[in-house]
Design a protein around this motif. Structure first.
Motif, PDB file in Angstrom:
ATOM      1  N   GLN A   1      45.880  74.253  62.362  1.00  0.00           N
ATOM      2  CA  GLN A   1      47.014  74.094  61.625  1.00  0.00           C
ATOM      3  C   GLN A   1      47.643  75.361  60.936  1.00  0.00           C
TER       4      GLN A   1
ATOM      5  N   LYS B   1      50.108  63.780  60.208  1.00  0.00           N
ATOM      6  CA  LYS B   1      50.086  65.314  60.194  1.00  0.00           C
ATOM      7  C   LYS B   1      51.169  65.606  61.591  1.00  0.00           C
TER       8      LYS B   1
ATOM      9  N   LEU C   1      54.258  68.024  61.626  1.00  0.00           N
ATOM     10  CA  LEU C   1      54.283  69.293  62.497  1.00  0.00           C
ATOM     11  C   LEU C   1      55.762  69.241  63.105  1.00  0.00           C
TER      12      LEU C   1
END
Length: 87
Positions: free
Chosen positions: A32, A75, A79
């Motif tokens: 990340q 998540k 992104l």
């Protein structure tokens, strides 16, 4: 420490899985951070590649039960949203 043999074995197994889970979570955070650096540098190609790698790692963590599947999907969507906003 446990006295019963099966409890001792279980404690060893739990420790192994804790270390494995910790390593995978650390790997997720690293992926990340690399993605975030690519976004900050405004490099679309690098960001797309980092997104692809991070998404794969999130899926692997979810399949092993380290994070919840919905959390991984959330998540990954975040992104993708950042990559699409980049252009």
């Amino acid at each position: 420490m446990a006295n019963i043999k099966s409890a001792k074995k279980r404690a060893i197994t739990n420790e192994k899985s804790r270390l494995r889970n910790k390593a995978i979570k650390t790997n997720l955070k690293t992926a990340q951070k690399e993605f975030d650096q690519a976004i900050l540098s405004n490099d679309v190609e690098k960001a797309q590649e980092a997104c692809k790698v991070a998404s794969k790692k999130f899926d692997m963590a979810a399949s092993k039960g380290i994070i919840h599947k919905n959390a991984a999907d959330r998540k990954k969507a975040q992104l993708a949203k950042k990559v699409n906003a980049l252009g």
